[in-house]
Design a protein around this motif. Sequence first.
Motif, PDB file in Angstrom:
ATOM      1  N   LEU A   1      52.079  57.776  45.421  1.00 38.06           N
ATOM      2  CA  LEU A   1      51.330  58.793  46.157  1.00 38.06           C
ATOM      3  C   LEU A   1      51.613  60.197  45.633  1.00 38.06           C
ATOM      4  O   LEU A   1      50.696  60.992  45.408  1.00 38.06           O
ATOM      5  CB  LEU A   1      51.666  58.696  47.641  1.00 38.06           C
ATOM      6  N   VAL A   2      52.883  60.504  45.423  1.00 36.13           N
ATOM      7  CA  VAL A   2      53.271  61.839  44.948  1.00 36.13           C
ATOM      8  C   VAL A   2      52.667  62.122  43.574  1.00 36.13           C
ATOM      9  O   VAL A   2      52.353  63.275  43.250  1.00 36.13           O
ATOM     10  CB  VAL A   2      54.804  61.974  44.920  1.00 36.13           C
ATOM     11  N   ASN A   3      52.466  61.089  42.778  1.00 40.32           N
ATOM     12  CA  ASN A   3      51.919  61.268  41.435  1.00 40.32           C
ATOM     13  C   ASN A   3      50.394  61.293  41.387  1.00 40.32           C
ATOM     14  O   ASN A   3      49.810  61.399  40.301  1.00 40.32           O
ATOM     15  CB  ASN A   3      52.455  60.176  40.508  1.00 40.32           C
ATOM     16  N   ARG A   4      49.762  61.233  42.545  1.00 44.21           N
ATOM     17  CA  ARG A   4      48.298  61.346  42.587  1.00 44.21           C
ATOM     18  C   ARG A   4      47.874  62.798  42.361  1.00 44.21           C
ATOM     19  O   ARG A   4      48.579  63.739  42.724  1.00 44.21           O
ATOM     20  CB  ARG A   4      47.755  60.860  43.935  1.00 44.21           C
ATOM     21  N   SER A   5      46.675  62.960  41.828  1.00 41.68           N
ATOM     22  CA  SER A   5      46.186  64.311  41.515  1.00 41.68           C
ATOM     23  C   SER A   5      45.876  65.126  42.763  1.00 41.68           C
ATOM     24  O   SER A   5      45.896  66.358  42.718  1.00 41.68           O
ATOM     25  CB  SER A   5      44.934  64.222  40.626  1.00 41.68           C
ATOM     26  N   PHE A   6      45.584  64.465  43.885  1.00 43.85           N
ATOM     27  CA  PHE A   6      45.227  65.182  45.110  1.00 43.85           C
ATOM     28  C   PHE A   6      46.413  65.350  46.056  1.00 43.85           C
ATOM     29  O   PHE A   6      46.239  65.781  47.188  1.00 43.85           O
ATOM     30  CB  PHE A   6      44.101  64.445  45.854  1.00 43.85           C
ATOM     31  N   PHE A   7      47.610  65.021  45.570  1.00 44.03           N
ATOM     32  CA  PHE A   7      48.770  65.055  46.460  1.00 44.03           C
ATOM     33  C   PHE A   7      49.294  66.467  46.673  1.00 44.03           C
ATOM     34  O   PHE A   7      49.316  67.291  45.758  1.00 44.03           O
ATOM     35  CB  PHE A   7      49.906  64.201  45.886  1.00 44.03           C
ATOM     36  N   GLN A   8      49.750  66.722  47.914  1.00 41.70           N
ATOM     37  CA  GLN A   8      50.513  67.924  48.222  1.00 41.70           C
ATOM     38  C   GLN A   8      51.512  67.599  49.326  1.00 41.70           C
ATOM     39  O   GLN A   8      51.168  66.937  50.310  1.00 41.70           O
ATOM     40  CB  GLN A   8      49.602  69.081  48.660  1.00 41.70           C
ATOM     41  N   TYR A   9      52.741  68.055  49.161  1.00 38.93           N
ATOM     42  CA  TYR A   9      53.778  67.771  50.149  1.00 38.93           C
ATOM     43  C   TYR A   9      53.392  68.285  51.534  1.00 38.93           C
ATOM     44  O   TYR A   9      52.804  69.366  51.678  1.00 38.93           O
ATOM     45  CB  TYR A   9      55.097  68.436  49.744  1.00 38.93           C
ATOM     46  N   ASN A  10      53.749  67.518  52.552  1.00 39.22           N
ATOM     47  CA  ASN A  10      53.647  67.987  53.929  1.00 39.22           C
ATOM     48  C   ASN A  10      54.962  67.652  54.647  1.00 39.22           C
ATOM     49  O   ASN A  10      55.870  67.052  54.068  1.00 39.22           O
ATOM     50  CB  ASN A  10      52.433  67.398  54.650  1.00 39.22           C
ATOM     51  N   THR A  11      55.066  68.043  55.890  1.00 39.29           N
ATOM     52  CA  THR A  11      56.311  67.860  56.626  1.00 39.29           C
ATOM     53  C   THR A  11      56.735  66.399  56.676  1.00 39.29           C
ATOM     54  O   THR A  11      57.919  66.072  56.486  1.00 39.29           O
ATOM     55  CB  THR A  11      56.164  68.404  58.062  1.00 39.29           C
ATOM     56  N   ARG A  12      55.795  65.519  56.950  1.00 41.77           N
ATOM     57  CA  ARG A  12      56.130  64.102  57.113  1.00 41.77           C
ATOM     58  C   ARG A  12      56.767  63.520  55.861  1.00 41.77           C
ATOM     59  O   ARG A  12      57.815  62.870  55.927  1.00 41.77           O
ATOM     60  CB  ARG A  12      54.882  63.305  57.491  1.00 41.77           C
ATOM     61  N   ILE A  13      56.148  63.718  54.718  1.00 40.16           N
ATOM     62  CA  ILE A  13      56.666  63.070  53.520  1.00 40.16           C
ATOM     63  C   ILE A  13      57.963  63.721  53.042  1.00 40.16           C
ATOM     64  O   ILE A  13      58.847  63.034  52.519  1.00 40.16           O
ATOM     65  CB  ILE A  13      55.612  63.024  52.388  1.00 40.16           C
ATOM     66  N   VAL A  14      58.117  65.015  53.253  1.00 37.52           N
ATOM     67  CA  VAL A  14      59.368  65.675  52.868  1.00 37.52           C
ATOM     68  C   VAL A  14      60.526  65.096  53.681  1.00 37.52           C
ATOM     69  O   VAL A  14      61.579  64.743  53.130  1.00 37.52           O
ATOM     70  CB  VAL A  14      59.272  67.200  53.058  1.00 37.52           C
ATOM     71  N   LYS A  15      60.347  64.962  54.982  1.00 37.72           N
ATOM     72  CA  LYS A  15      61.395  64.392  55.825  1.00 37.72           C
ATOM     73  C   LYS A  15      61.665  62.939  55.451  1.00 37.72           C
ATOM     74  O   LYS A  15      62.817  62.489  55.437  1.00 37.72           O
ATOM     75  CB  LYS A  15      60.995  64.497  57.296  1.00 37.72           C
ATOM     76  N   PHE A  16      60.620  62.197  55.160  1.00 37.91           N
ATOM     77  CA  PHE A  16      60.767  60.790  54.785  1.00 37.91           C
ATOM     78  C   PHE A  16      61.600  60.663  53.509  1.00 37.91           C
ATOM     79  O   PHE A  16      62.528  59.854  53.429  1.00 37.91           O
ATOM     80  CB  PHE A  16      59.388  60.169  54.584  1.00 37.91           C
ATOM     81  N   ILE A  17      61.278  61.482  52.525  1.00 37.41           N
ATOM     82  CA  ILE A  17      61.991  61.430  51.238  1.00 37.41           C
ATOM     83  C   ILE A  17      63.455  61.820  51.412  1.00 37.41           C
ATOM     84  O   ILE A  17      64.355  61.181  50.856  1.00 37.41           O
ATOM     85  CB  ILE A  17      61.302  62.355  50.214  1.00 37.41           C
ATOM     86  N   LEU A  18      63.703  62.874  52.184  1.00 35.13           N
ATOM     87  CA  LEU A  18      65.074  63.365  52.340  1.00 35.13           C
ATOM     88  C   LEU A  18      65.963  62.404  53.115  1.00 35.13           C
ATOM     89  O   LEU A  18      67.191  62.518  53.065  1.00 35.13           O
ATOM     90  CB  LEU A  18      65.065  64.735  53.018  1.00 35.13           C
ATOM     91  N   LYS A  19      65.370  61.431  53.811  1.00 31.98           N
ATOM     92  CA  LYS A  19      66.153  60.448  54.549  1.00 31.98           C
ATOM     93  C   LYS A  19      66.310  59.133  53.783  1.00 31.98           C
ATOM     94  O   LYS A  19      66.926  58.190  54.289  1.00 31.98           O
ATOM     95  CB  LYS A  19      65.523  60.178  55.913  1.00 31.98           C
ATOM     96  N   LEU A  20      65.788  59.048  52.566  1.00 27.08           N
ATOM     97  CA  LEU A  20      65.964  57.842  51.758  1.00 27.08           C
ATOM     98  C   LEU A  20      67.446  57.627  51.440  1.00 27.08           C
ATOM     99  O   LEU A  20      68.204  58.593  51.298  1.00 27.08           O
ATOM    100  CB  LEU A  20      65.182  57.957  50.447  1.00 27.08           C
ATOM    101  N   ASP A  21      67.825  56.360  51.307  1.00 29.33           N
ATOM    102  CA  ASP A  21      69.204  56.105  50.922  1.00 29.33           C
ATOM    103  C   ASP A  21      69.421  56.485  49.457  1.00 29.33           C
ATOM    104  O   ASP A  21      68.471  56.817  48.734  1.00 29.33           O
ATOM    105  CB  ASP A  21      69.596  54.653  51.188  1.00 29.33           C
TER     106      ASP A  21
END
Length: 268
Positions: free
Chosen positions: A204-224
């Motif tokens: 998803l992040v590598n898609r051309s139409f992608f832009q970070y939002n609150t949800r995905i930033v929090k999701f990524i930062l909580k990855l193990d």
Amino acid sequence: MNNSYSLHKIIDEDICPFDANEYSWFKFGDKQYAEKFASELFEGFVEEFGDLLLSNKDIIILPSPYLSIPTASNFLCYYFKIQLNSFLYKNNIKASVESKIYRNQTYVTDYGNLDFEERIKLISNDTYYIDKDFINDKLCIFVDDIKITGSHEHTVYKILNHYDVQGDFVFVYYAELINKTIHPKIENHYNYFAIKTVQDIVDLVNRSFFQYNTRIVKFILKLDEVQFSYFINNIPIDKRNELFHLAISNNYHQISEYQINIDVIKID
């Protein structure tokens, strides 16, 4: 005057009235679906509220509250505003103006599985600010992606009352849970419908139409540690840098659950 509009009605948990994959990708940052949903949403909205838009009131449009990192609904609001202003232009009415409610979020919990009381309790410690003088006595259109328990709308009304904001308020949603016998956790069923693995996030992040939002930033930062390492090693360096600067702009480096992964980006 207080009004509410929703395009899609959720009445059966086994029947999704919209494309669940597209909605999930939208919630995690694919802006092409924000644009698509906004077009559909405005088309339905203007049929019901066209006369109100033509009443020559000053129009303020607001997404759901955020501090620095936009929510998914912010992008929905952006494209909705484009549709709205095109309509106003065709009718020789001045354009709408965007504003926002500033929100200092105090928790890391994903409330997509919570009921109304749990959501209200969770967000009760958040702090909010709105420019009362800017929006007072105007037609305010609050755009959000989905209404499940009504906790968001409840909170916004509390903010408006706290600041004694007067005016006409319309809450606009892409979808709404109508059947209250369905548990609110259906929200996360839709949110994560197309997002199951870290590879889904990388794609998803590598898609051309992608832009970070609150949800995905929090999701990524909580990855193990293993998943996070895989993620940052499979996205471009500019996306890594953007993630770091967005995270610290929202003060996530001061939240213990996020600190380790933020430091990994900084060190690398």
